[in-house]
Write a protein that holds these residues in place. Structure first.
Motif, PDB file in Angstrom:
ATOM      1  N   SER A 108      52.331  13.528  -8.583  1.00  0.00           N
ATOM      2  CA  SER A 108      51.170  14.198  -8.127  1.00  0.00           C
ATOM      3  C   SER A 108      49.712  13.487  -8.774  1.00  0.00           C
ATOM      4  O   SER A 108      48.826  13.569  -7.982  1.00  0.00           O
ATOM      5  N   GLY A 146      46.787  12.650  -6.037  1.00  0.00           N
ATOM      6  CA  GLY A 146      45.486  13.230  -6.251  1.00  0.00           C
ATOM      7  C   GLY A 146      45.785  14.716  -5.794  1.00  0.00           C
ATOM      8  O   GLY A 146      44.708  15.245  -5.555  1.00  0.00           O
ATOM      9  N   TYR A 147      47.107  15.068  -5.387  1.00  0.00           N
ATOM     10  CA  TYR A 147      47.442  16.365  -4.929  1.00  0.00           C
ATOM     11  C   TYR A 147      48.904  16.878  -5.689  1.00  0.00           C
ATOM     12  O   TYR A 147      49.484  16.226  -5.801  1.00  0.00           O
ATOM     13  N   ASN A 148      48.860  18.215  -5.612  1.00  0.00           N
ATOM     14  CA  ASN A 148      50.227  18.673  -6.237  1.00  0.00           C
ATOM     15  C   ASN A 148      50.868  19.052  -5.196  1.00  0.00           C
ATOM     16  O   ASN A 148      50.264  19.588  -4.092  1.00  0.00           O
ATOM     17  N   LYS A 149      52.335  18.999  -5.218  1.00  0.00           N
ATOM     18  CA  LYS A 149      53.025  19.728  -4.439  1.00  0.00           C
ATOM     19  C   LYS A 149      52.830  21.129  -4.624  1.00  0.00           C
ATOM     20  O   LYS A 149      52.646  21.757  -5.610  1.00  0.00           O
ATOM     21  N   TYR A 191      51.075  11.439   1.575  1.00  0.00           N
ATOM     22  CA  TYR A 191      51.130  10.359   0.528  1.00  0.00           C
ATOM     23  C   TYR A 191      52.504   9.875   0.207  1.00  0.00           C
ATOM     24  O   TYR A 191      52.682   8.670   0.080  1.00  0.00           O
ATOM     25  N   ALA A 202      50.911  20.598  -1.821  1.00  0.00           N
ATOM     26  CA  ALA A 202      49.847  20.466  -0.753  1.00  0.00           C
ATOM     27  C   ALA A 202      50.443  19.457   0.394  1.00  0.00           C
ATOM     28  O   ALA A 202      51.195  18.665  -0.079  1.00  0.00           O
ATOM     29  N   GLU A 238      48.921  17.337   1.746  1.00  0.00           N
ATOM     30  CA  GLU A 238      48.425  15.965   1.331  1.00  0.00           C
ATOM     31  C   GLU A 238      49.475  15.234   0.419  1.00  0.00           C
ATOM     32  O   GLU A 238      49.527  13.795   0.377  1.00  0.00           O
ATOM     33  N   TYR A 239      50.156  15.988  -0.529  1.00  0.00           N
ATOM     34  CA  TYR A 239      51.017  15.083  -1.367  1.00  0.00           C
ATOM     35  C   TYR A 239      52.209  14.815  -0.554  1.00  0.00           C
ATOM     36  O   TYR A 239      52.549  13.401  -0.903  1.00  0.00           O
ATOM     37  N   ASN A 298      55.318  16.885  -9.861  1.00  0.00           N
ATOM     38  CA  ASN A 298      54.203  17.141 -10.222  1.00  0.00           C
ATOM     39  C   ASN A 298      53.995  16.915 -11.799  1.00  0.00           C
ATOM     40  O   ASN A 298      52.942  17.387 -12.245  1.00  0.00           O
ATOM     41  N   THR A 343      57.006  25.251  -4.294  1.00  0.00           N
ATOM     42  CA  THR A 343      56.332  23.796  -4.446  1.00  0.00           C
ATOM     43  C   THR A 343      57.146  22.741  -3.623  1.00  0.00           C
ATOM     44  O   THR A 343      56.703  21.894  -2.831  1.00  0.00           O
ATOM     45  N   GLY A 362      46.606  24.236  -7.761  1.00  0.00           N
ATOM     46  CA  GLY A 362      45.258  23.551  -8.198  1.00  0.00           C
ATOM     47  C   GLY A 362      44.079  24.593  -8.457  1.00  0.00           C
ATOM     48  O   GLY A 362      42.951  24.308  -8.479  1.00  0.00           O
TER      49      GLY A 362
END
Length: 232
Positions: free
Chosen positions: A155, A159-162, A170, A164, A166-167, A130, A191, A61
């Protein structure tokens, strides 16, 4: 033990590096970069150096998608000959490069046989990437793997990349998978593997180019895709 598989796409199933190298060679000729590079390999080497670092930053990010697309060409084109390419020129080159990449069909050795095997075994399969939205679907269709996946989880949609968490949250929500019975398969130790493990998933590391010891505790490690059949 597992019902769902989260599978990375680029350089796990799809030979991203090999296909991109072909696209770079086509781009070099189309854009007449020989005006500035007597030896095309100088351009290729500088591109890969910039690209690898920018993708590392993007996954964390630290840079945006647009910055990556521009800079991975601005850096090599500026190398060693005093050029100062404009942002728009680099963006146009980047767009053309993505067009060339998107239609390449090359797969990593064993990828199709593995996917046939996994489908026969009844696993639910989810592509986790990603990669850029407008390119990944075209690459999936170009290489003939689109129909194998129950869901495609990118991703840019998450809204997030590996890597994270949050990814992965999701991905679990969209796929309906249970983390306790889900295995992440990927070639990137940071990642794919560590990201999945931190999110409570099991992970299988595809160590495609084993040069150094992993030095990280992983659930499974293979150097050939078809070795995954011994696990699954």
């Amino acid at each position: 033990m597992f019902t769902d598989l989260f599978i990375d796409f680029d350089d796990t199933l799809y030979d991203t590096h090999g296909n991109a190298q072909i696209a770079l060679e086509e781009l070099f000729e189309q854009q007449d970069f020989g005006r500035w590079f007597a030896n095309p390999q100088l351009f290729y080497d500088e591109y890969w150096k910039a690209n690898i670092e920018l993708w590392r930053q993007y996954s964390k990010g630290e840079v945006t998608r647009d910055f990556l697309i521009v800079e991975r060409f601005r850096k090599p084109l500026s190398f060693g000959h005093g050029l100062q390419p404009t942002e728009q020129f680099c963006r146009n080159v980047g767009d053309r490069f993505l067009e060339l990449c998107a239609d390449k069909p090359g797969l990593v050795e064993g990828a199709r046989e593995l996917m046939d095997y996994l489908r026969q075994r009844g696993y639910r399969m989810h592509m986790c990437s990603n990669g850029f939205h407008e390119v990944q679907y075209r690459k999936l269709r170009a290489c003939g793997l689109y129909e194998y996946f129950d869901t495609v989880i990118l991703s840019e949609d998450a809204g997030y990349n590996k890597p994270a968490p949050e990814y992965f949250e999701y991905a679990l929500r969209i796929s309906g998978a249970d983390p306790t019975t889900t295995l992440m398969i990927g070639d990137n130790l940071q990642t794919d593997i560590l990201g999945a493990q931190r999110a409570g998933l099991h992970a299988a590391y595809f160590n495609r180019f084993p040069a150094f010891p992993t030095n990280v505790e992983v659930d499974y490690e293979v150097t050939l895709l078809l070795q995954l059949k011994e696990i699954l």
